[in-house]
Design a protein around this motif. Structure first.
Motif, short mmCIF file in Angstrom:
data_model
loop_
_atom_site.label_atom_id
_atom_site.label_comp_id
_atom_site.label_asym_id
_atom_site.label_seq_id
_atom_site.Cartn_x
_atom_site.Cartn_y
_atom_site.Cartn_z
N TYR A 60 0.82 -1.22 0.00
CA TYR A 60 0.00 0.00 0.00
C TYR A 60 0.85 1.27 0.00
N ARG A 61 2.11 1.12 -0.39
CA ARG A 61 3.04 2.25 -0.39
C ARG A 61 3.56 2.56 -1.78
N LYS A 62 2.86 2.05 -2.83
CA LYS A 62 3.35 2.21 -4.21
C LYS A 62 2.52 3.23 -4.98
N ARG A 63 3.15 3.89 -5.93
CA ARG A 63 2.40 4.78 -6.82
C ARG A 63 1.45 3.95 -7.68
N TYR A 68 -1.40 9.01 -8.93
CA TYR A 68 -0.95 8.72 -7.56
C TYR A 68 -1.71 7.51 -7.01
N SER A 83 -4.45 4.85 2.27
CA SER A 83 -3.11 5.39 2.06
C SER A 83 -3.09 6.06 0.69
N VAL A 85 -0.20 7.76 -2.17
CA VAL A 85 1.21 7.92 -2.54
C VAL A 85 1.29 8.92 -3.68
N GLU A 107 5.95 9.64 5.07
CA GLU A 107 7.27 9.81 4.46
C GLU A 107 7.31 11.04 3.58
N ASP A 162 8.68 10.35 -3.79
CA ASP A 162 7.32 9.99 -3.41
C ASP A 162 7.00 10.46 -1.98
N THR A 163 5.74 10.82 -1.80
CA THR A 163 5.24 11.18 -0.48
C THR A 163 4.16 10.17 -0.09
N LEU A 164 4.28 9.60 1.10
CA LEU A 164 3.33 8.60 1.59
C LEU A 164 2.48 9.19 2.71
N GLU A 165 1.15 9.04 2.58
CA GLU A 165 0.24 9.61 3.58
C GLU A 165 -0.82 8.59 4.00
#
Ligand SMILES: [Fe+2]
Length: 199
Positions: A60-63, A68, A83, A85, A107, A162-165
Motif C-alpha cells: 500500500y506504499r506504491k504509486r 498517484y 493510504s 502515494v 514519508e 514519493d510522499t506517503l500519507e
C-alpha cells in the motif's frame, strides 16, 4: 543484559499499530458526532501512528499505474482509512470533502494550500475562494478538515520523491459528488473520486 531486555520491552510496549488506531477511531466515532470533537480526539492518535515509518504494509506504499496511488485500508460505516502515494509533480487541485478528515504524512512532505470560500455557496457553478494558508506538511504531521467551513484544500508534491500519507474521512469518498474549484475563473464543478487501487 537485564538493561538490554528492558530497552527492547519498552520499545515493544510503545508501538501503536494501524489496528490500534482503527480500534480507537471506532470507539471515538461511536461516542462522538461532532466533527470538531472527532478530529480533536483522533488527531493525536494519527500523529502517533504516522510517526512510525512502517505502520503500513509494503503493498500500500506504491504509486498507481497512471496516477498517484490510493489504497483503502479500512472501511467502516462511520469512517475509513486509506493510504495515498504522491509521486513528484502529482497534485489534486482545490476541492472540498463534505465531511471531516485528517491527512497524516508518513514519508517525505506535501505542500497543502488551504482555502476559505468567500461567496455564499448558493450558485452551483460559481465559487470565490481565497487562500488562507500554504503549508509544508512534513513526516509526522497531521492536517485536519472540518466541513463545511474548513474542508477545502489543494495538494501538491513539489519535491523530487514519493510522499506517503494516511487519509482518514468520515464518509466514503468513492463516487460521492463533491466540488473541484478553479480559483482563477471562480468556478466550481462537481466531481467524484474513482474506486481505490485495491477495491
Ligand atoms: Fe483532499
Amino acid at each position: 543484559m537485564p538493561f538490554a531486555f528492558l530497552v527492547v520491552k519498552s520499545k515493544m510496549t510503545t508501538t501503536y499499530s494501524l489496528k490500534n488506531f482503527i480500534d480507537d477511531l471506532d470507539r471515538i466515532t461511536r461516542t462522538e458526532s461532532s466533527q470538531e470533537k472527532i478530529v480533536n480526539a483522533a488527531k493525536p492518535l494519527l500523529v502517533r501512528l504516522v510517526q512510525q515509518p512502517n505502520c503500513i504494509e509494503e503493498q500500500y506504499r506504491k504509486r498507481g499505474v497512471t496516477a498517484y496511488g490510493r489504497y483503502m485500508l479500512h472501511r467502516a460505516p462511520l469512517f475509513n482509512v486509506s493510504s495515498v502515494v504522491w509521486g513528484p509533480g502529482d497534485n489534486a487541485k482545490a476541492h472540498n470533502h463534505d465531511t471531516w478528515g485528517m491527512v497524516g504524512v508518513i514519508e517525505n512532505e506535501i505542500q497543502e494550500t488551504r482555502f476559505r470560500r468567500k461567496d455564499d455557496g448558493e450558485s452551483a457553478d460559481r465559487a470565490d475562494l481565497e487562500v488562507t494558508a500554504v503549508l509544508k506538511n512534513k513526516a509526522g504531521m497531521v492536517s485536519c478538515l472540518v466541513s463545511p467551513n474548513d474542508d477545502i484544500h489543494e495538494m501538491n508534491n513539489v519535491s523530487d520523491r514519493d510522499t506517503l500519507e494516511i487519509h482518514v474521512y468520515g464518509k466514503d469518498l468513492t463516487d460521492m459528488p463533491r466540488l473541484r474549484f478553479d480559483i482563477g475563473s471562480k468556478t466550481a464543478k462537481t466531481f467524484a473520486s474513482p474506486k481505490y487501487d485495491n477495491c
